[in-house]
Design a protein around this motif. Structure first.
Motif, short mmCIF file in Angstrom:
data_model
loop_
_atom_site.label_atom_id
_atom_site.label_comp_id
_atom_site.label_asym_id
_atom_site.label_seq_id
_atom_site.Cartn_x
_atom_site.Cartn_y
_atom_site.Cartn_z
N MET A 75 0.82 -1.20 0.00
CA MET A 75 0.00 0.00 0.00
C MET A 75 0.87 1.26 0.00
N LEU A 78 1.98 1.65 -3.51
CA LEU A 78 0.95 1.90 -4.53
C LEU A 78 0.21 3.21 -4.33
N LEU A 79 0.17 3.73 -3.11
CA LEU A 79 -0.55 5.00 -2.90
C LEU A 79 0.09 6.15 -3.68
N LEU A 81 2.04 5.87 -6.19
CA LEU A 81 1.94 5.51 -7.61
C LEU A 81 0.54 5.83 -8.15
N ILE B 111 -6.52 -0.47 -8.75
CA ILE B 111 -5.50 -0.64 -7.70
C ILE B 111 -6.13 -0.41 -6.33
N LEU B 112 -6.93 0.65 -6.21
CA LEU B 112 -7.54 0.93 -4.91
C LEU B 112 -8.46 -0.21 -4.48
N LEU B 115 -6.42 -2.99 -3.12
CA LEU B 115 -5.91 -2.69 -1.78
C LEU B 115 -7.02 -2.75 -0.73
#
Lengths: 125, 175
Positions: A75, A78-79, A81, B111-112, B115
């Motif tokens: 996370m 990826l945040l 990104l 992506i979110l 996650l």
């Protein structure tokens, strides 16, 4: 008309995000039973790519990057990104090269590979 | 100014005005340039219209049909003006199906959703998202739109599944 509608959606989304962030700031998912628990984890016993996100967000909001990294390193990667992807998409006229690189098939499949490898890895080690 | 044209649904461009003038294009060939919301018949793009007036025997008709610029030049002009103009041109409404820009990949949402613990639906959305731009760059606009829609579908499935499972997640949490 469309512009007004769009703006109100943005405002509502912003308020929801702020509300959720303040919940995650004031309550520690470790101590409270009211935070949702991952169904995949409960059913299979394995960690999914998102497991630990809530605790990581709590740690991150308190500035504890090391703890956040331990809970969910993916996370943390990826945040930023995602933020970059969103900017590249919204301003694709201004940053056409960035947009083309980030949204090419290989970089998206690369992100996918990182997610899969990391998820397998976190369950092995 | 650079122009893109679509011949048999294959995108070509960027082309200059001279290059377009050299080609023997039909007046209804779809054309797009920066600033246009939609693809429109090339004879109706204001700066290119003159190329077709000369060729066309029906000079009267082309000059009547040529619409004012799609975008009002000043921001103060009322925004409602644009849809009104579009309504008077049924041809352009049909063209809305062909986007000038690459359809969205919904990658950020994919992506979110990954996650947010909605495995494996977010993964499916990412796989579809990865194909959107490749298809679009290859000129396959319909294919790109198909993948874009699939990606959106899986993002929605992912979030809905997450919401449905939320009560169970909280029950697990309390037990």
């Amino acid at each position: 008309m469309i512009r007004i509608k769009r703006r109100s959606i943005v405002v509502i989304a912003f308020l929801v995000v702020v509300a959720m962030l303040s919940v995650y700031f004031y309550f520690d998912p470790n101590d409270s039973v009211f935070f949702p628990r991952c169904v995949v984890k409960q059913l299979t016993g394995y960690d999914c790519p998102g497991c630990g996100s809530q605790r990581a967000i709590h740690a991150l909001l308190h500035g504890d990057i090391v703890t956040a990294w331990r809970y969910n390193a993916l996370m943390l990667l990826l945040l930023p990104l995602s933020l970059m992807l969103a900017v590249a998409e919204l301003y694709q006229q201004r940053f056409p090269r960035l947009y083309n690189i980030l949204y090419s098939r290989w970089s998206i499949l690369g992100i996918l590979a990182v997610i899969i490898v990391w998820t397998i890895g976190r369950n092995i080690w | 100014m650079e122009y893109w044209i679509a011949v048999n649904k294959i995108k070509e461009g960027p082309l200059t005005e001279e290059q377009i003038a050299q080609r023997d294009l039909a007046p209804d060939t779809l054309c797009w340039r920066e600033g246009l919301d939609l693809w429109m018949p090339i004879a109706e793009v204001p700066e290119l219209a003159h190329l077709f007036e000369q060729k066309d025997d029906d000079v009267e008709q082309t000059s009547v049909v040529t619409p004012p610029p799609l975008r009002p030049m000043s921001d103060s002009a009322p925004a409602t003006e644009v849809p009104k103009q579009l309504q008077s041109q049924p041809m352009q409404i049909k063209l809305q199906a062909i986007p000038a820009k690459c359809p969205p990949t919904y990658l950020v949402w994919a992506i979110l959703s990954t996650l947010c613990c909605c495995l494996p639906f977010g993964i499916a959305a990412i796989v579809y998202a990865s194909n959107v731009k490749t298809k679009f760059n290859g000129g396959d606009i319909e294919g790109a739109m198909k993948y874009s829609e699939r990606a959106a579908l899986w993002v929605i499935i992912s979030f809905v599944a997450g919401l449905i499972s939320l009560p169970f997640q909280i029950i697990f949490s309390i037990i």
